[in-house]
Design a protein around this motif. Structure first.
Motif, PDB file in Angstrom:
ATOM      1  N   PHE A 186       0.973  -1.252   0.030  1.00  0.00           N
ATOM      2  CA  PHE A 186       0.222  -0.211   0.261  1.00  0.00           C
ATOM      3  C   PHE A 186       1.120   1.325   0.099  1.00  0.00           C
ATOM      4  N   ALA A 187       2.090   1.563   1.122  1.00  0.00           N
ATOM      5  CA  ALA A 187       3.001   2.133   0.686  1.00  0.00           C
ATOM      6  C   ALA A 187       3.474   2.747  -0.761  1.00  0.00           C
ATOM      7  N   VAL A 188       4.095   1.041  -1.351  1.00  0.00           N
ATOM      8  CA  VAL A 188       4.832   1.376  -1.872  1.00  0.00           C
ATOM      9  C   VAL A 188       3.334   1.565  -3.168  1.00  0.00           C
ATOM     10  N   GLY A 189       2.558   1.457  -3.171  1.00  0.00           N
ATOM     11  CA  GLY A 189       1.915   2.027  -4.282  1.00  0.00           C
ATOM     12  C   GLY A 189       1.186   3.244  -4.434  1.00  0.00           C
ATOM     13  N   GLY A 190       1.510   3.974  -3.234  1.00  0.00           N
ATOM     14  CA  GLY A 190       0.883   5.465  -3.540  1.00  0.00           C
ATOM     15  C   GLY A 190      -0.404   5.425  -2.799  1.00  0.00           C
ATOM     16  N   VAL A 191      -1.224   4.336  -2.340  1.00  0.00           N
ATOM     17  CA  VAL A 191      -2.636   3.753  -2.007  1.00  0.00           C
ATOM     18  C   VAL A 191      -2.133   4.357  -0.562  1.00  0.00           C
ATOM     19  N   ALA A 192      -2.003   4.619   0.027  1.00  0.00           N
ATOM     20  CA  ALA A 192      -2.195   5.049   1.895  1.00  0.00           C
ATOM     21  C   ALA A 192      -0.880   5.418   2.825  1.00  0.00           C
ATOM     22  N   ARG A 193      -1.907   6.633   3.843  1.00  0.00           N
ATOM     23  CA  ARG A 193      -1.194   7.355   4.100  1.00  0.00           C
ATOM     24  C   ARG A 193      -0.904   6.625   5.993  1.00  0.00           C
ATOM     25  N   TYR A 194       0.305   6.786   6.593  1.00  0.00           N
ATOM     26  CA  TYR A 194      -0.278   5.932   7.528  1.00  0.00           C
ATOM     27  C   TYR A 194       0.653   7.409   8.848  1.00  0.00           C
ATOM     28  N   ASP A 195       0.206   7.022  10.205  1.00  0.00           N
ATOM     29  CA  ASP A 195      -0.189   7.374  11.688  1.00  0.00           C
ATOM     30  C   ASP A 195       0.333   6.561  12.793  1.00  0.00           C
ATOM     31  N   ILE A 196       1.788   6.957  13.168  1.00  0.00           N
ATOM     32  CA  ILE A 196       1.981   6.635  13.835  1.00  0.00           C
ATOM     33  C   ILE A 196       1.781   7.332  15.598  1.00  0.00           C
ATOM     34  N   VAL A 197       1.290   5.582  16.485  1.00  0.00           N
ATOM     35  CA  VAL A 197       0.618   6.721  17.763  1.00  0.00           C
ATOM     36  C   VAL A 197       2.222   5.407  18.733  1.00  0.00           C
ATOM     37  N   GLU A 198       3.002   6.009  19.422  1.00  0.00           N
ATOM     38  CA  GLU A 198       3.969   5.132  20.051  1.00  0.00           C
ATOM     39  C   GLU A 198       2.692   5.249  22.185  1.00  0.00           C
ATOM     40  N   PHE A 199       2.684   4.024  22.409  1.00  0.00           N
ATOM     41  CA  PHE A 199       2.203   4.222  23.628  1.00  0.00           C
ATOM     42  C   PHE A 199       2.451   3.082  24.956  1.00  0.00           C
ATOM     43  N   VAL A 200       2.887   3.291  25.538  1.00  0.00           N
ATOM     44  CA  VAL A 200       3.007   2.361  27.357  1.00  0.00           C
ATOM     45  C   VAL A 200       2.374   1.793  27.546  1.00  0.00           C
ATOM     46  N   PRO A 201       1.182   0.448  26.912  1.00  0.00           N
ATOM     47  CA  PRO A 201       0.476  -0.584  28.059  1.00  0.00           C
ATOM     48  C   PRO A 201       0.476  -0.248  29.353  1.00  0.00           C
ATOM     49  N   SER A 202      -0.338  -0.049  30.656  1.00  0.00           N
ATOM     50  CA  SER A 202       0.115  -0.184  31.587  1.00  0.00           C
ATOM     51  C   SER A 202      -0.871  -0.845  32.362  1.00  0.00           C
ATOM     52  N   MET A 203      -2.399  -0.672  31.349  1.00  0.00           N
ATOM     53  CA  MET A 203      -2.820  -1.750  32.120  1.00  0.00           C
ATOM     54  C   MET A 203      -4.330  -2.113  31.103  1.00  0.00           C
ATOM     55  N   ALA A 204      -4.670  -3.968  30.753  1.00  0.00           N
ATOM     56  CA  ALA A 204      -4.811  -4.484  30.034  1.00  0.00           C
ATOM     57  C   ALA A 204      -6.425  -5.097  30.574  1.00  0.00           C
ATOM     58  N   ALA A 205      -7.500  -6.007  29.931  1.00  0.00           N
ATOM     59  CA  ALA A 205      -8.603  -6.592  30.210  1.00  0.00           C
ATOM     60  C   ALA A 205      -7.729  -7.462  30.216  1.00  0.00           C
ATOM     61  N   SER A 206      -8.504  -8.710  31.224  1.00  0.00           N
ATOM     62  CA  SER A 206      -8.119 -10.111  31.521  1.00  0.00           C
ATOM     63  C   SER A 206      -8.296 -10.863  30.388  1.00  0.00           C
ATOM     64  N   GLY A 207      -6.818 -11.199  29.989  1.00  0.00           N
ATOM     65  CA  GLY A 207      -6.688 -12.139  29.083  1.00  0.00           C
ATOM     66  C   GLY A 207      -5.976 -11.560  27.952  1.00  0.00           C
ATOM     67  N   PHE A 208      -5.390 -10.678  28.059  1.00  0.00           N
ATOM     68  CA  PHE A 208      -4.588  -8.722  27.205  1.00  0.00           C
ATOM     69  C   PHE A 208      -4.001  -8.706  27.853  1.00  0.00           C
ATOM     70  N   GLU A 209      -3.539  -9.472  29.628  1.00  0.00           N
ATOM     71  CA  GLU A 209      -2.268  -8.807  30.018  1.00  0.00           C
ATOM     72  C   GLU A 209      -1.282  -8.591  29.797  1.00  0.00           C
ATOM     73  N   ALA A 210      -0.962  -9.572  28.587  1.00  0.00           N
ATOM     74  CA  ALA A 210       0.320 -10.069  27.931  1.00  0.00           C
ATOM     75  C   ALA A 210       1.198  -8.680  27.238  1.00  0.00           C
ATOM     76  N   LEU A 211      -0.116  -8.258  26.391  1.00  0.00           N
ATOM     77  CA  LEU A 211       0.339  -6.594  26.115  1.00  0.00           C
ATOM     78  C   LEU A 211       0.861  -5.620  26.971  1.00  0.00           C
ATOM     79  N   THR A 212       0.728  -5.855  28.111  1.00  0.00           N
ATOM     80  CA  THR A 212       0.810  -5.336  28.738  1.00  0.00           C
ATOM     81  C   THR A 212       2.558  -4.952  29.114  1.00  0.00           C
ATOM     82  N   THR A 213       3.294  -6.137  28.994  1.00  0.00           N
ATOM     83  CA  THR A 213       4.489  -6.070  29.391  1.00  0.00           C
ATOM     84  C   THR A 213       5.235  -6.419  27.878  1.00  0.00           C
ATOM     85  N   ALA A 214       4.490  -5.512  26.617  1.00  0.00           N
ATOM     86  CA  ALA A 214       5.672  -6.023  25.309  1.00  0.00           C
ATOM     87  C   ALA A 214       6.022  -4.413  24.571  1.00  0.00           C
TER      88      ALA A 214
END
Length: 95
Positions: free
Chosen positions: A67-95
Motif C-alpha cells: 500500500f505504501a509502495v503503491g501510494g494508496v495509503a498514508r500512515y500515522d503512528i502513535v506510540e504508547f506504553v500499555p499499563s493496564m489491559a483487560a483480562s486475557g490481554f495482560e501480555a500486552l502490558t509487557t510488550a
C-alpha cells in the motif's frame, strides 16, 4: 507498542489491486512478531495495525507495505506504553 492507522488516499479500486500483496506483507509482520493485530476501519477508508518493536524497525517495515509502495495509503503512528489491559490481554502490558 504502536497503533498504526492507515488512511486510503486513492479509490478502493486501486487499494483492492494491492490487497492480496498487502495481506501477504502483513503475514510476514505476524511471523516476525512485529504485528499483533490488524484490520479494516469501519467505514472502509483505511486500516489499523497494532504493532511492537523499535520505531525505526516499524517505519522500515511500513515502507515495504505494498500500500505504501503503491501510494494508496498514508500512515500515522502513535506510540504508547500499555499499563493496564483487560483480562486475557495482560501480555500486552509487557510488550
Amino acid at each position: 507498542m504502536f497503533v498504526v492507522t492507515l488512511t486510503y488516499i486513492q479509490p478502493l479500486t486501486e487499494v483492492d489491486k494491492l490487497l492480496a500483496a498487502h495481506v501477504e506483507w502483513l503475514k510476514g509482520g505476524y511471523a516476525s512478531g512485529m504485528a499483533i493485530a490488524s484490520g479494516r476501519k469501519v467505514p472502509r477508508d483505511g486500516g489499523v495495525i497494532l504493532a511492537r518493536g523499535e520505531r525505526a524497525e516499524l517505519e522500515a517495515w511500513l515502507a515495504q507495505d505494498p500500500f505504501a509502495v503503491g501510494g494508496v495509503a498514508r500512515y500515522d503512528i502513535v506510540e504508547f506504553v500499555p499499563s493496564m489491559a483487560a483480562s486475557g490481554f495482560e501480555a500486552l502490558t509487557t510488550a
